[in-house]
Scaffold this motif. Sequence first.
Motif, PDB file in Angstrom:
ATOM      1  N   ALA A  29       0.959  -1.258  -0.237  1.00 14.89           N
ATOM      2  CA  ALA A  29       0.183  -0.129   0.119  1.00 14.89           C
ATOM      3  C   ALA A  29       0.923   1.315  -0.072  1.00 14.89           C
ATOM      4  O   ALA A  29       0.469   2.475  -0.618  1.00 14.89           O
ATOM      5  CB  ALA A  29      -0.999   0.088   1.183  1.00 14.89           C
ATOM      6  N   VAL A  30       2.073   1.301   0.409  1.00 13.81           N
ATOM      7  CA  VAL A  30       2.969   2.338   0.675  1.00 13.81           C
ATOM      8  C   VAL A  30       4.156   2.221  -0.326  1.00 13.81           C
ATOM      9  O   VAL A  30       4.851   3.300  -0.138  1.00 13.81           O
ATOM     10  CB  VAL A  30       3.315   2.694   2.075  1.00 13.81           C
ATOM     11  CG1 VAL A  30       2.123   2.806   2.765  1.00 13.81           C
ATOM     12  CG2 VAL A  30       3.964   1.557   2.729  1.00 13.81           C
ATOM     13  N   GLN A  31       4.536   1.133  -0.683  1.00 10.32           N
ATOM     14  CA  GLN A  31       5.637   0.693  -1.568  1.00 10.32           C
ATOM     15  C   GLN A  31       5.601   0.352  -3.093  1.00 10.32           C
ATOM     16  O   GLN A  31       4.291  -0.369  -3.374  1.00 10.32           O
ATOM     17  CB  GLN A  31       6.762  -0.251  -0.992  1.00 10.32           C
ATOM     18  CG  GLN A  31       7.084   0.271   0.630  1.00 10.32           C
ATOM     19  CD  GLN A  31       7.817  -0.767   1.270  1.00 10.32           C
ATOM     20  OE1 GLN A  31       7.983  -1.787   0.704  1.00 10.32           O
ATOM     21  NE2 GLN A  31       8.425  -0.436   2.521  1.00 10.32           N
ATOM     22  N   ASP A  32       6.412   0.437  -3.888  1.00 12.77           N
ATOM     23  CA  ASP A  32       6.258   0.093  -5.214  1.00 12.77           C
ATOM     24  C   ASP A  32       6.204  -1.530  -5.350  1.00 12.77           C
ATOM     25  O   ASP A  32       5.462  -2.331  -6.078  1.00 12.77           O
ATOM     26  CB  ASP A  32       7.352   0.353  -6.047  1.00 12.77           C
ATOM     27  CG  ASP A  32       7.042   1.784  -6.515  1.00 12.77           C
ATOM     28  OD1 ASP A  32       6.186   2.406  -6.414  1.00 12.77           O
ATOM     29  OD2 ASP A  32       8.201   2.407  -6.929  1.00 12.77           O
ATOM     30  N   HIS A  33       7.040  -2.105  -4.235  1.00 13.81           N
ATOM     31  CA  HIS A  33       7.188  -3.498  -4.146  1.00 13.81           C
ATOM     32  C   HIS A  33       7.624  -4.106  -2.695  1.00 13.81           C
ATOM     33  O   HIS A  33       7.713  -2.925  -1.879  1.00 13.81           O
ATOM     34  CB  HIS A  33       8.055  -4.291  -5.198  1.00 13.81           C
ATOM     35  CG  HIS A  33       9.677  -3.922  -4.612  1.00 13.81           C
ATOM     36  ND1 HIS A  33      10.316  -2.817  -4.842  1.00 13.81           N
ATOM     37  CD2 HIS A  33      10.483  -4.682  -3.856  1.00 13.81           C
ATOM     38  CE1 HIS A  33      11.381  -2.896  -4.419  1.00 13.81           C
ATOM     39  NE2 HIS A  33      11.493  -3.903  -3.812  1.00 13.81           N
ATOM     40  N   ALA A  34       7.033  -5.094  -2.268  1.00 10.16           N
ATOM     41  CA  ALA A  34       7.506  -5.701  -1.282  1.00 10.16           C
ATOM     42  C   ALA A  34       8.526  -6.787  -1.331  1.00 10.16           C
ATOM     43  O   ALA A  34       8.451  -7.774  -1.956  1.00 10.16           O
ATOM     44  CB  ALA A  34       6.215  -6.084  -0.309  1.00 10.16           C
ATOM     45  N   SER A  35       9.542  -6.587  -0.455  1.00 13.40           N
ATOM     46  CA  SER A  35      10.728  -7.631  -0.061  1.00 13.40           C
ATOM     47  C   SER A  35      10.328  -8.558   0.805  1.00 13.40           C
ATOM     48  O   SER A  35      10.395  -8.380   1.996  1.00 13.40           O
ATOM     49  CB  SER A  35      11.928  -7.019  -0.064  1.00 13.40           C
ATOM     50  OG  SER A  35      12.078  -6.249   0.593  1.00 13.40           O
ATOM     51  N   PHE A  36       9.854  -9.881   0.535  1.00 15.66           N
ATOM     52  CA  PHE A  36       9.876 -10.849   1.534  1.00 15.66           C
ATOM     53  C   PHE A  36      10.830 -12.028   1.398  1.00 15.66           C
ATOM     54  O   PHE A  36      11.102 -12.634   0.608  1.00 15.66           O
ATOM     55  CB  PHE A  36       8.482 -11.419   1.213  1.00 15.66           C
ATOM     56  CG  PHE A  36       8.034 -12.654   2.212  1.00 15.66           C
ATOM     57  CD1 PHE A  36       8.495 -12.898   3.484  1.00 15.66           C
ATOM     58  CD2 PHE A  36       7.197 -13.561   1.702  1.00 15.66           C
ATOM     59  CE1 PHE A  36       7.972 -13.598   4.132  1.00 15.66           C
ATOM     60  CE2 PHE A  36       6.701 -14.512   2.621  1.00 15.66           C
ATOM     61  CZ  PHE A  36       7.078 -14.606   3.679  1.00 15.66           C
TER      62      PHE A  36
END
Length: 223
Positions: A29-36
């Motif tokens: 919701a707040v970033q272009d992508h999420a790193s997991f």
Amino acid sequence: MNLIEYPDREMLAMSVANVLAGELRKSLAVQDHASFALPGGTTPGPIFEMMSAVEMDWSRVHVMLTDERWVDEENAHSNARLVKNTLLTGFGAQAQFIPYYRDGLSAAEGAAEVAPTLKDELPLSLLLLGMGADMHTASLFPNAQGLGEAMANDAPLLCAVQPVDQDMLRVTLPLHVLTGALSTHLVIFGDDKRAAVERAQSLPPEEAPIGAVLANATVHWAA
């Protein structure tokens, strides 16, 4: 350290899957992508399978391993193989997976090639860890060859290590990447591992690497 107890392992898997999926949604919701970043092993398998059934914008989730044995993905010991067979199915198949293994290169050579490509994934949006009975996490094993380098503040973003009494080489995210994650969760089962986590908090990180990441971690435990 925040410790959460569950009545059984199935309830833990369901709850942790929901928590992790919720945190990925918040990141997206707040970033272009999420790193997991996530571990291999059998413990997180049910969690990954449940997460793969959750609908979200998986195409913007970048999945990587906390560590990997230096074998190709067809090898039964490959953590990448486990993740692809559990998390990267169903809706999760849309996620972008970042592999570490490089055919024809040594673990050290491969780590050096991969490390610069991880820069844009930091800080990690979400980190899931496991722990061995020896209090290792990722491939930060006590007394491993390369442990000191991997725990240094200026370590490259992927490090080669050789655990004691193991023939198989490994690569691992370094300590500063793990401690820099925006959200950290640890899943453990059994009384022995709970006792190990509690003991690790009073030991030097070289003897109990898991202790170095517990300060901001949520620990999920079931017997």
